[in-house]
Design an enzyme around this catalytic site. Structure first.
Site, PDB file in Angstrom:
ATOM      1  N   PHE A 274      -6.329  -2.409   6.664  1.00  0.00           N
ATOM      2  CA  PHE A 274      -5.328  -1.823   5.781  1.00  0.00           C
ATOM      3  C   PHE A 274      -5.925  -0.670   4.986  1.00  0.00           C
ATOM      4  O   PHE A 274      -7.059  -0.765   4.490  1.00  0.00           O
ATOM      5  CB  PHE A 274      -4.823  -2.855   4.756  1.00  0.00           C
ATOM      6  CG  PHE A 274      -4.093  -4.027   5.326  1.00  0.00           C
ATOM      7  CD1 PHE A 274      -2.745  -3.954   5.634  1.00  0.00           C
ATOM      8  CD2 PHE A 274      -4.749  -5.236   5.517  1.00  0.00           C
ATOM      9  CE1 PHE A 274      -2.062  -5.053   6.132  1.00  0.00           C
ATOM     10  CE2 PHE A 274      -4.083  -6.343   6.009  1.00  0.00           C
ATOM     11  CZ  PHE A 274      -2.731  -6.252   6.321  1.00  0.00           C
ATOM     12  N   ASP A 275      -5.141   0.374   4.808  1.00  0.00           N
ATOM     13  CA  ASP A 275      -5.424   1.358   3.774  1.00  0.00           C
ATOM     14  C   ASP A 275      -5.101   0.707   2.420  1.00  0.00           C
ATOM     15  O   ASP A 275      -4.440  -0.338   2.358  1.00  0.00           O
ATOM     16  CB  ASP A 275      -4.561   2.597   4.006  1.00  0.00           C
ATOM     17  CG  ASP A 275      -4.807   3.681   2.978  1.00  0.00           C
ATOM     18  OD1 ASP A 275      -5.933   3.778   2.450  1.00  0.00           O
ATOM     19  OD2 ASP A 275      -3.860   4.439   2.685  1.00  0.00           O
TER      20      ASP A 275
END
Length: 314
Positions: free
Chosen positions: A161-162
């Site tokens: 995930f960012d």
């Protein structure tokens, strides 16, 4: 007793995200879908090839056992019921135990996310993803041109995930966009102990954390990475936020603007989520990727009647 999905991690996915229907999609005409339907019907006995999110779905379903079904994957598609025959046959051929699907024949499918209680919606249709996010559901547009997932970790589901505008709100990103890097760093240092608000994918992270606790008998493991352009000292607020949420990641990469793709290639996620089109397009050269159209970096879509007519089949 009524059947319910309340105790499961629920993923809704379009047929084009799960299978490679790019060739079929090229003949689709929203004003006259007969050619598309006829092509799918002619290929009923031809199993579709895996799509970008296939490996993600396969590994998620592997968390289920004969005694505990912890994950439910539902096809949620603009396809027609005839095409559903090929989709379910392809799933069976691939060993994916899919039981549920909603096929809307060109109409908006995202409205069915609420009764499903979906924790994630994956689609190749940008407008549907945008609408799902607006309704509060974690959703991403699958980049169908992404490379296939790696095969080095068959018993480990890997997701990356960012941070800002994905796991976290876009509060800090707004400061960066308006005032630049120095102001961003000052803002984050001053608020290092104040947790960020949750972003659109916080509910999915929480659901994955719960799945990790249930994994036991399945033999599957889960490994999560935070891959962000943040660097020290702004890293502190990100870590403190996760701690305050009582949620954890296994790896954290604070890259300070370095290209994410090479790092993702080494991590080998089954899927990567990012809100920045530049980052996610570059990442798709290395790993299966999805664009999260959320936050200040993504202006709202303007969907006029002509745009609606051009929507691809998903």
């Amino acid at each position: 007793m009524a059947v319910t999905l309340d105790d499961k991690l629920v993923v809704a996915i379009s047929s084009r995200a799960l299978f490679d229907f790019e060739e079929e999609n090229r003949v689709f005409d929203p004003l006259d879908p007969r050619a598309y339907m006829e092509l799918q019907q002619a290929r009923l006995e031809v199993p579709a090839k895996p799509g970008v999110a296939f490996q993600l779905v396969k590994k998620l379903l592997a968390f289920n056992t004969a005694h505990a079904r912890n994950v439910e994957v539902v096809i949620l598609s603009r396809n027609d019921p005839v095409s559903a025959l090929r989709i379910f046959r392809s799933a069976k051929e691939a060993g994916l135990p899919l039981e549920r699907g909603v096929f809307t024949q060109g109409r908006d499918p995202f409205r069915y996310l609420r009764p499903l209680g979906a924790h994630l919606f994956l689609s190749a249709n940008e407008q549907d993803v945008s609408e799902a996010l607006a309704l509060g559901f974690p959703a991403a547009r699958v980049l169908t041109e992404s490379v296939a997932a790696g095969v080095d970790y068959p018993h480990e589901l890997r997701i990356a995930f960012d941070g800002d505008a994905v796991l976290f709100s876009d509060e800090a990103e707004r400061v960066y966009q308006a005032e630049g890097l120095e102001a961003f760093q000052t803002h984050e240092i001053s608020k290092a102990e104040l947790p960020l608000s949750g972003g659109p994918f916080k509910p999915l992270l929480a659901a994955l954390h719960q799945l990790q606790q249930q994994a036991g008998a399945s033999g599957m493991r889960l490994r999560i990475a935070l891959v962000t352009a943040r660097s020290a000292p702004a890293h502190e607020r990100a870590i403190n936020t996760l701690m305050k949420w009582n949620l954890a990641v296994d790896e954290a990469m604070f890259l300070g603007g370095l290209e994410k793709g090479p790092f993702l290639r080494e991590f080998e996620p089954d899927f990567f989520f990012d809100d920045q089109t530049g980052h996610v397009t570059a990442a798709a050269l290395h790993v299966p990727s999805g664009h999260v159209r959320a936050g200040i970096a993504n202006p709202p879509l303007v969907a006029d009647e002509a745009t609606e007519r051009r929507k691809p089949k998903v």
